[in-house]
Design an enzyme around this catalytic site. Structure first.
Site, short mmCIF file in Angstrom:
data_model
loop_
_atom_site.label_atom_id
_atom_site.label_comp_id
_atom_site.label_asym_id
_atom_site.label_seq_id
_atom_site.Cartn_x
_atom_site.Cartn_y
_atom_site.Cartn_z
N LYS A 1 0.66 -1.38 -0.11
CA LYS A 1 -0.13 -0.03 -0.06
C LYS A 1 0.93 1.18 -0.05
O LYS A 1 1.97 1.49 0.89
CB LYS A 1 -0.95 -0.07 1.35
N SER B 1 -9.64 2.34 2.63
CA SER B 1 -8.86 2.76 1.78
C SER B 1 -7.81 2.00 1.11
O SER B 1 -7.44 2.25 0.10
CB SER B 1 -8.07 4.02 2.76
N SER C 1 -10.22 0.05 7.19
CA SER C 1 -9.49 -0.02 5.74
C SER C 1 -8.83 -1.25 4.94
O SER C 1 -8.53 -1.35 3.94
CB SER C 1 -8.54 1.19 5.46
#
Ligand code: GLN
Length: 492
Positions: A79, A158, A182
């Protein structure tokens, strides 16, 4: 040999690599090819194929010498909230565009030490604020899954890029971070597994901070076993993060005994929220039946302050964010927009560097921390947080884990909620209490919606008892037998 990476898991690739059925280089070439074909998903902000090839070559040398680490030769995505030495790290924000960290996050360093191969940096909501991956400065991510009508869907957020990358099949795992859901919500939206570990299990050092008392890193994978393998490599105590906890990292894979007989599973009545779609309710009931049939004892529990979790989260998280984001002033990192004075430069840089959702959070955060409102909002929210933690503590006297849905719906359409922050925030209703209490939570794909989209079930555990989540999660996964895969429409 041509490797079909879409059909592999970390566990099966590990076996294939060790048996010399294919090399790490062959596996990585397959990953790069599928990643390039999947560009219409916009799952990656930065691809690092050259670094991947070099790391795979190193893995092949270690495999030959019999020195393989637990993730040797396994291609993963990171990420883009984790700092990676020498590779652009943006947090999905314009303000960090072009920022190349001179250091590596502890979690990613742990993964490289375990032998993993970096394919690149995955897209995300700006500063991890969002539930749909629509707030990224680098464009929205599209869910690999589609309904019959073919309309593009969000992958959740997210960690939407990480989720899409795993679901599309070009990496065998990805890192995510979870401040209010997330990891778990995008896992649910894309039919994969995601676990948010106990606060303190993974070091936060080198992860761009959103809300420091809630943020945790965790793995996103195709199977529960893969999540167990990957978390084992990510977790560590770290002198650079004083909130990381000095406890041995258990063999999470060994915890997957396949046996839940005698375990007590709590069903919290407050999670039966108004307006919950019938199919979510039905899936939850199905999950209860599966665990009961496997020999677990089902116990009704009450978490009376659940209804206050979302409002408390949307005070605490923005408050911490507004403080963490004060460092982006145009002086040290990324973007600088010149002004005619220092304050003018600050204002212009922040005004142009942050997107609308991030600005909204900063405004809420500074408001709830300001003199006169601090006691009414921030202190009150912290008190509510304690009550939520106590609810769970009381439940642990009677049960070993808690089963709930992960999210109140399946993946929704791109643009469907982006003008309505409240309905977007409601996505986190089942996940935020877990962050506020610092507990571990896992999402396991458990079924399909009427429209053929994946739905996940969440298991919540005691602090530092990820082992029970892997144990029960493995049984849930097996009972659900979730084997559906998205249509690969992006291949044209
Ligand atoms: N959707 C939540 C938010 O926008 C959670 C985000 C996260 O866990 N990083 O705050």
């Amino acid at each position: 040999m041509k490797v079909e990476i879409e059909k592999l898991t970390i566990a099966s690739a590990r076996a294939g690599l060790r048996a010399r059925e294919f090399s790490a280089t062959e596996l990585t070439e397959a990953a790069i090819a599928v990643m390039e074909a999947a560009r219409p998903l916009n799952a990656m902000i930065t691809e690092t194929p050259e670094r991947a090839r070099a790391m795979a070559a190193e893995s092949d040398r270690r495999l030959t010498r019999g020195e393989a680490g637990p993730l040797e030769g396994i291609p993963i995505a990171i990420k883009d909230l984790f700092c990676t030495d020498g590779v652009q790290t943006t947090a999905g924000s314009r303000i960090l565009k072009g920022f190349i960290p001179p250091y590596e996050s502890t979690v990613s360093a742990n993964l490289w030490r375990a032998g993993a191969v970096m394919l690149g940096k995955a897209n995300l909501d700006e500063f991890a604020m969002g539930s749909s991956n629509e707030t990224s400065h680098f464009g929205r991510v599209e869910n690999p899954w589609r309904r019959a009508d073919g309309k593009p869907l969000v992958p959740g957020g997210s960690s939407g890029g990480s989720a899409a990358a795993v679901a599309a099949g070009f990496c065998l795992g990805a890192t995510g971070t979870d401040t209010g859901g997330s990891i778990r919500q995008p896992a649910s939206f894309t039919g994969i597994v995601g676990i948010k570990p106990t606060y303190g299990r993974c070091s936060r050092w080198g992860i761009v901070a959103f809300a420091s008392s809630l943020d945790q890193a965790g793995p996103m994978t195709r199977t529960v076993r893969d999540a167990a393998i990957m978390l084992g490599a990510m977790a560590s105590v770290d002198e650079k993060d004083s909130t990381s906890v000095d406890r041995p990292v258990p063999d999470y894979e060994a915890a997957m005994t396949g046996d839940v007989r005698g375990l007590r599973i709590g069903i919290p009545k407050e999670y039966r929220v108004d307006g919950m779609p019938a199919e979510i309710e039905a899936l939850w009931r199905q999950g209860i039946d599966w665990l009961r049939s496997a020999g677990a004892e089902i116990v009704d529990v009450s978490l009376p302050h659940t209804g206050y979790a979302l409002p408390a989260y949307y005070i605490v998280a923005p408050a911490e964010a507004s403080s963490n984001l004060a460092r982006y002033d145009g002086v040290r990192f990324g973007l600088r927009v010149p002004g005619n004075s220092l304050p003018d430069m600050y204002a212009k840089t922040r005004g142009e560097g942050f997107g609308a959702e991030v600005r909204r959070r900063i405004l809420i955060g500074t408001y709830v921390l300001s003199a006169g409102y601090y006691d009414a909002y921030y202190v009150k929210a912290q008190q509510v947080r304690t009550l939520i933690l106590r609810d769970f503590e009381r439940a642990w006297e009677r049960v070993d884990a808690i089963l709930t849905p992960t999210a109140p719906s399946a993946a929704f359409g791109i643009g469907e909620k982006s003008d309505d922050p409240i309905s977007m925030y409601l996505n986190d209703v089942f996940t935020v209490p877990v962050n506020l209490a610092g507990l571990p939570g896992i999402s396991v794909p458990a079924g399909l919606s009427r429209e053929g989209l994946p739905l996940g079930l969440q298991l919540i555990g005691r602090a530092f008892d990820e082992e029970t989540l892997f144990r029960v999660g493995g049984v849930l996964e097996e009972a659900a037998g979730f084997s559906a895969r998205p249509q690969t429409w992006w291949k044209g």
